[in-house]
Design a protein around this motif. Structure first.
Motif, PDB file in Angstrom:
ATOM      1  N   ASP A  58       0.759  -1.114  -0.073  1.00 24.81           N
ATOM      2  CA  ASP A  58       0.004  -0.001   0.035  1.00 24.81           C
ATOM      3  C   ASP A  58       0.720   1.402  -0.080  1.00 24.81           C
ATOM      4  O   ASP A  58       0.432   2.104  -0.530  1.00 24.81           O
ATOM      5  N   ASP A  59       2.013   1.107   0.677  1.00 21.62           N
ATOM      6  CA  ASP A  59       2.888   2.344   0.642  1.00 21.62           C
ATOM      7  C   ASP A  59       3.222   2.722  -0.752  1.00 21.62           C
ATOM      8  O   ASP A  59       3.614   3.895  -1.018  1.00 21.62           O
ATOM      9  N   VAL A  60       3.722   1.615  -1.739  1.00 24.41           N
ATOM     10  CA  VAL A  60       4.166   1.929  -2.976  1.00 24.41           C
ATOM     11  C   VAL A  60       3.070   2.354  -3.830  1.00 24.41           C
ATOM     12  O   VAL A  60       3.211   3.244  -4.637  1.00 24.41           O
ATOM     13  N   VAL A  61       2.004   1.840  -3.476  1.00 24.20           N
ATOM     14  CA  VAL A  61       0.751   2.221  -4.193  1.00 24.20           C
ATOM     15  C   VAL A  61       0.546   3.903  -3.980  1.00 24.20           C
ATOM     16  O   VAL A  61       0.127   4.392  -4.954  1.00 24.20           O
ATOM     17  N   ALA A  62       0.460   3.934  -2.693  1.00 29.37           N
ATOM     18  CA  ALA A  62       0.282   5.635  -2.506  1.00 29.37           C
ATOM     19  C   ALA A  62       1.484   6.487  -2.978  1.00 29.37           C
ATOM     20  O   ALA A  62       1.113   7.839  -3.566  1.00 29.37           O
ATOM     21  N   ASP A  63       2.728   5.939  -3.035  1.00 29.58           N
ATOM     22  CA  ASP A  63       3.760   7.000  -3.496  1.00 29.58           C
ATOM     23  C   ASP A  63       3.422   6.911  -5.076  1.00 29.58           C
ATOM     24  O   ASP A  63       3.624   8.236  -5.610  1.00 29.58           O
ATOM     25  N   VAL A  64       3.012   5.952  -5.714  1.00 30.37           N
ATOM     26  CA  VAL A  64       2.942   5.980  -7.158  1.00 30.37           C
ATOM     27  C   VAL A  64       1.746   6.954  -7.495  1.00 30.37           C
ATOM     28  O   VAL A  64       1.973   7.652  -8.580  1.00 30.37           O
ATOM     29  N   LEU A  65       0.635   6.828  -6.734  1.00 29.49           N
ATOM     30  CA  LEU A  65      -0.506   7.614  -7.056  1.00 29.49           C
ATOM     31  C   LEU A  65       0.057   9.004  -6.888  1.00 29.49           C
ATOM     32  O   LEU A  65      -0.375   9.917  -7.722  1.00 29.49           O
ATOM     33  N   GLN A  66       0.770   9.378  -5.811  1.00 33.38           N
ATOM     34  CA  GLN A  66       1.232  10.947  -5.614  1.00 33.38           C
ATOM     35  C   GLN A  66       2.242  11.307  -6.830  1.00 33.38           C
ATOM     36  O   GLN A  66       2.030  12.402  -7.378  1.00 33.38           O
ATOM     37  N   GLU A  67       3.051  10.400  -6.954  1.00 36.53           N
ATOM     38  CA  GLU A  67       4.051  10.776  -8.291  1.00 36.53           C
ATOM     39  C   GLU A  67       3.321  10.869  -9.877  1.00 36.53           C
ATOM     40  O   GLU A  67       3.431  11.851 -10.499  1.00 36.53           O
ATOM     41  N   THR A  68       2.127   9.945  -9.800  1.00 32.52           N
ATOM     42  CA  THR A  68       1.377   9.954 -11.000  1.00 32.52           C
ATOM     43  C   THR A  68       0.742  11.311 -11.076  1.00 32.52           C
ATOM     44  O   THR A  68       0.575  11.913 -12.053  1.00 32.52           O
ATOM     45  N   TYR A  69       0.172  11.885 -10.031  1.00 33.49           N
ATOM     46  CA  TYR A  69      -0.896  13.123 -10.224  1.00 33.49           C
ATOM     47  C   TYR A  69       0.062  14.259 -10.230  1.00 33.49           C
ATOM     48  O   TYR A  69      -0.251  15.403 -10.798  1.00 33.49           O
ATOM     49  N   LEU A  70       1.381  14.349  -9.829  1.00 36.65           N
ATOM     50  CA  LEU A  70       2.431  15.408  -9.960  1.00 36.65           C
ATOM     51  C   LEU A  70       2.573  15.576 -11.407  1.00 36.65           C
ATOM     52  O   LEU A  70       2.644  16.434 -11.864  1.00 36.65           O
ATOM     53  N   ALA A  71       2.802  14.407 -11.869  1.00 39.04           N
ATOM     54  CA  ALA A  71       3.512  14.506 -13.228  1.00 39.04           C
ATOM     55  C   ALA A  71       2.178  14.706 -13.975  1.00 39.04           C
ATOM     56  O   ALA A  71       2.318  15.612 -15.123  1.00 39.04           O
ATOM     57  N   VAL A  72       1.131  14.518 -13.685  1.00 37.23           N
ATOM     58  CA  VAL A  72      -0.106  14.890 -14.635  1.00 37.23           C
ATOM     59  C   VAL A  72      -0.245  16.298 -14.416  1.00 37.23           C
ATOM     60  O   VAL A  72      -0.632  17.146 -15.408  1.00 37.23           O
ATOM     61  N   LEU A 130       4.993   2.905 -11.311  1.00 37.63           N
ATOM     62  CA  LEU A 130       4.981   1.824 -10.917  1.00 37.63           C
ATOM     63  C   LEU A 130       6.379   0.861 -11.271  1.00 37.63           C
ATOM     64  O   LEU A 130       7.056   0.474 -10.360  1.00 37.63           O
ATOM     65  N   VAL A 131       6.695   1.015 -12.260  1.00 46.91           N
ATOM     66  CA  VAL A 131       7.848   0.326 -12.884  1.00 46.91           C
ATOM     67  C   VAL A 131       8.868   0.910 -12.303  1.00 46.91           C
ATOM     68  O   VAL A 131       9.959   0.545 -11.666  1.00 46.91           O
ATOM     69  N   ASP A 132       8.938   2.309 -12.235  1.00 52.57           N
ATOM     70  CA  ASP A 132      10.159   3.167 -11.681  1.00 52.57           C
ATOM     71  C   ASP A 132      10.295   2.665 -10.059  1.00 52.57           C
ATOM     72  O   ASP A 132      11.363   2.546  -9.539  1.00 52.57           O
ATOM     73  N   ALA A 133       9.163   2.544  -9.483  1.00 51.90           N
ATOM     74  CA  ALA A 133       9.156   2.231  -8.171  1.00 51.90           C
ATOM     75  C   ALA A 133       9.690   0.777  -7.774  1.00 51.90           C
ATOM     76  O   ALA A 133      10.523   0.461  -6.895  1.00 51.90           O
ATOM     77  N   PHE A 134       9.266  -0.232  -8.647  1.00 51.98           N
ATOM     78  CA  PHE A 134      10.070  -1.612  -8.561  1.00 51.98           C
ATOM     79  C   PHE A 134      11.393  -1.475  -8.801  1.00 51.98           C
ATOM     80  O   PHE A 134      12.281  -2.222  -8.232  1.00 51.98           O
ATOM     81  N   ARG A 135      11.900  -0.798  -9.785  1.00 51.23           N
ATOM     82  CA  ARG A 135      13.340  -0.430 -10.144  1.00 51.23           C
ATOM     83  C   ARG A 135      14.077   0.095  -8.727  1.00 51.23           C
ATOM     84  O   ARG A 135      15.264  -0.275  -8.449  1.00 51.23           O
ATOM     85  N   ARG A 136      13.548   1.086  -8.274  1.00 52.67           N
ATOM     86  CA  ARG A 136      13.912   1.788  -7.153  1.00 52.67           C
ATOM     87  C   ARG A 136      14.175   0.662  -5.902  1.00 52.67           C
ATOM     88  O   ARG A 136      15.155   0.684  -5.325  1.00 52.67           O
TER      89      ARG A 136
END
Length: 191
Positions: free
Chosen positions: A55-69, A97-103
């Motif tokens: 859930d932490d990764v999903v929350a981070d990805v959501l935040q990064e996604t909307y920042l990018a939007v 999400l792929v970036d988060a997995f790579r990190r």
């Protein structure tokens, strides 16, 4: 004022489709961004959770996604060949999400490597490393802002050329050219 944005004011936010909301976001309309987030974040979170149980990764990805939007809405809004807005949004989220997995993979490898090297660096090496870091930082500050943006996205944020182009709202060829110019300028400044 552009006719598109007048229509955003006249129409209620709930009457707009996602593409119109993205165009509003591109114009800096915070209400359009809030409405886009309200509509799309629940299903986006569900899709991300199907691919990641953390859930932490999903929350981070959501935040990064909307920042990018918020930052790159103009690249979608200005594109004649762009697909659906929700497809564009999913592409951004999937890439994040792929970036988060790579990190995570890099972070998991670092401790193992750190354990192998148990010797402390020599004082001279530490001084030289600090000096190189300072020289590099100074060289970065001398770069024009448009080159520094591309370099930051590609090197520090570890984005691909395509992701950088979407994020900064410019063609991929421009990203490649600016990255090359930034590397040449840094090499010259550091030599």
């Amino acid at each position: 004022m552009d006719g598109r944005f007048i229509s955003l004011i006249v129409k209620g936010m709930e009457d707009l489709d996602e593409a119109e909301l993205v165009r509003g976001v591109a114009g800096g309309d915070r209400a359009a961004f809030d409405e886009l987030y309200r509509r799309t974040s629940p299903w986006l979170a569900v899709r991300l959770r199907r691919r990641c149980a953390d859930d932490d990764v999903v929350a981070d990805v959501l935040q990064e996604t909307y920042l990018a939007v918020w930052r790159a809405a103009g690249s979608y809004a200005g594109s004649v060949t762009a697909g659906s807005a929700v497809g564009w949004l999913w592409t951004i989220a999937a890439n994040r999400l792929v970036d988060a997995f790579r990190r995570r993979a890099r972070e998991e490898r670092v401790p193992a490597v750190a354990l192998l090297d148990t010797t402390a660096p020599a004082a001279e090496d530490e001084v030289m490393a600090n000096r190189v870091d300072q020289n590099f930082e100074q060289a970065l500050l001398l770069l024009p802002p448009e080159l520094r943006q591309v370099l930051q996205a590609m090197v520090l944020d570890d984005l691909s050329v395509r992701q950088t182009a979407v994020l900064l709202g410019m063609p991929e060829g421009t990203v490649k050219t600016r990255a090359r110019r930034a590397r040449i300028a840094l090499r010259k400044a550091l030599s």
